[in-house]
Design an enzyme around this catalytic site. Structure first.
Site, PDB file in Angstrom:
ATOM      1  N   ASP A  74     106.633 -29.199 -10.988  1.00 22.13           N
ATOM      2  CA  ASP A  74     106.140 -28.861 -12.482  1.00 22.13           C
ATOM      3  C   ASP A  74     106.113 -27.140 -12.051  1.00 22.13           C
ATOM      4  O   ASP A  74     105.578 -26.508 -11.278  1.00 22.13           O
ATOM      5  CB  ASP A  74     104.827 -29.858 -12.313  1.00 22.13           C
ATOM      6  CG  ASP A  74     103.925 -29.164 -10.771  1.00 22.13           C
ATOM      7  OD1 ASP A  74     104.090 -29.032  -9.404  1.00 22.13           O
ATOM      8  OD2 ASP A  74     102.169 -28.960 -11.052  1.00 22.13           O
ATOM      9  N   GLU A  77     101.952 -30.596  -8.982  1.00 20.53           N
ATOM     10  CA  GLU A  77     101.348 -30.134  -7.525  1.00 20.53           C
ATOM     11  C   GLU A  77     100.247 -28.705  -8.071  1.00 20.53           C
ATOM     12  O   GLU A  77      99.039 -28.859  -7.260  1.00 20.53           O
ATOM     13  CB  GLU A  77     102.766 -29.722  -6.606  1.00 20.53           C
ATOM     14  CG  GLU A  77     102.041 -28.808  -5.526  1.00 20.53           C
ATOM     15  CD  GLU A  77     101.102 -27.375  -5.339  1.00 20.53           C
ATOM     16  OE1 GLU A  77      99.821 -27.286  -4.723  1.00 20.53           O
ATOM     17  OE2 GLU A  77     101.776 -26.679  -6.701  1.00 20.53           O
TER      18      GLU A  77
END
Length: 398
Positions: free
Chosen positions: A79, A136
């Protein structure tokens, strides 16, 4: 420095993939395009691919040609951050408010490089589980994958991950056994008072006054309540209230983060925040609602796996470039939740550049890609063969 020659041969391809992912960043649980790129690349390598694990997560399975053995997990995060990019790169983000400002595009690419090497060579016993994790950056991607039966579907005996580190020199690798990164909570504190005209504060119960008092009081928690030998941080990072020059607002919100290495210390801080809020609510005649949410566990590396990671690192970058981190850091990482389920280790890999992560001008050095890919591939190959040899030796001696 001896990165794996086979990986060096396709590094240009990996860098092109990174640049493409970087130009099209996706924040947590929105990594549809990134996950599709990962899945397609793994499919082309003949890897068994599973998608939608933890919403947008991808898992790949590679079996070695040396026969049965243990199973080792390699994890990378996918991400981006919800922030603008200010690097001026030719492949800069094409999407305002989305930026790979932590280098997860690099981590994803490194694991793809390791996947290609391991799929083409398969010179190990047992199985490698490739874990491409979403979300995350504080959204609970690891916990979501675990809740969706990651380790029941794809059991792992050990697990490893890495992170880029612009504060280290290029090619330096740092490891640390034990508690290495802080656990973290996020909090929101809503103060509900009574609004009025700014010229008539006597008719108000001013939430901004209470917010400033609470903000100051919370700064005393670490200095006056926690043991000085217990590292802790309480940071208020947001204060939202009001919409006009002449209106005392109805409410104010304080938000921020708590970082600790011990659950008891975290519990003490929670209790003190709630006690301070209750006291000020009574004193000022307002309502205060406190919401504290655990986001990251303390990241604790396991000793045997940390030494295995260090040994693999020494093969890639040389003895002189591998050292102990020295002391834990207050940053957090949700790989910690995987380490609570499976023994493993997490390390830091240095690269050129001195702009910190989460800065709009952060640039990941492409030169780190073959280093990280080689390290992930080597720790999997080396460790699985080492564990298989140990198992054979025990059987012979039994």
């Amino acid at each position: 420095m001896t990165t794996l020659p086979r990986i060096d041969a396709f590094t240009d391809e990996l860098i092109a993939i990174r640049h493409d992912i970087h130009a099209h960043p996706e924040i947590g649980f929105e990594e549809q395009r990134t996950a599709a790129i990962v899945a397609a690349y793994l499919h082309e390598l003949g890897i068994d691919v599973h998608t939608g694990v933890g919403k947008t997560g991808v898992v790949g399975l590679i079996d070695g040609k040396r026969g049965p053995g243990q199973t080792l997990g390699l994890r990378a995060d996918m991400d981006a951050l919800p922030m603008d990019e200010e690097t001026g790169l030719a492949f800069a983000s094409k999407h305002p408010g989305r930026f790979h400002g932590c280098g997860h595009d690099g981590h994803t690419t490194m694991l793809l490089g390791a996947a290609r090497y391991l799929a083409e060579t398969r010179d190990f016993a047992g199985r490698v589980v490739l874990i491409f994790q979403p979300a995350e950056e504080g959204l609970g991607g690891a916990r979501t994958m675990i809740a969706e039966a990651l380790f029941e579907r794809f059991p792992c005996d050990e697990i490893y991950a890495l992170h880029n580190a612009p504060h280290l020199d290029h090619g330096q690798i740092r490891v640390m056994s034990g508690k290495a990164m802080a656990g973290a909570e996020f909090f929101d504190i809503v103060i509900r008072g009574r609004g009025s005209h700014g010229a008539q504060p006597n008719h108000a119960r001013d939430p901004i006054v209470v917010a400033t008092q609470l903000s100051q009081a919370m700064q005393s928690i670490v200095s006056r309540n926690t043991n000085p030998l217990d590292a802790a941080v309480v940071s208020i990072t947001q204060l939202h209230s009001g919409s006009a020059y002449n209106v005392i607002p109805q409410s104010a919100t304080l938000s921020g983060t708590i970082r600790t290495f011990d659950d008891d210390v975290a519990a003490l801080i929670h209790q003190r925040i709630r006690a301070l809020a209750a006291g000020l609510a009574s004193a000022y005649g307002v309502e205060i609602e406190v919401d504290i949410r655990n986001i990251f566990s303390v990241l604790e590396n396991h000793p045997s796996q940390t030494e295995a990671l260090a040994a693999a690192a020494r093969e890639i970058v040389g003895d002189a470039n591998v050292a102990d981190l020295g002391r834990p850091v207050m940053g957090s990482e949700d790989f910690a939740d995987m380490l609570k389920r499976v023994p493993g280790s997490y390390c830091w890999v240095g690269h050129a550049g001195d702009v910190p992560v989460h800065n709009p001008a952060f640039v990941l050095d492409d030169g780190i890609v073959p280093i990280g890919a080689s390290l992930l591939a080597r720790v999997a190959e080396r460790r699985l063969n080492e564990l298989a040899a140990a198992s054979t030796a025990r059987a012979v001696n039994a």
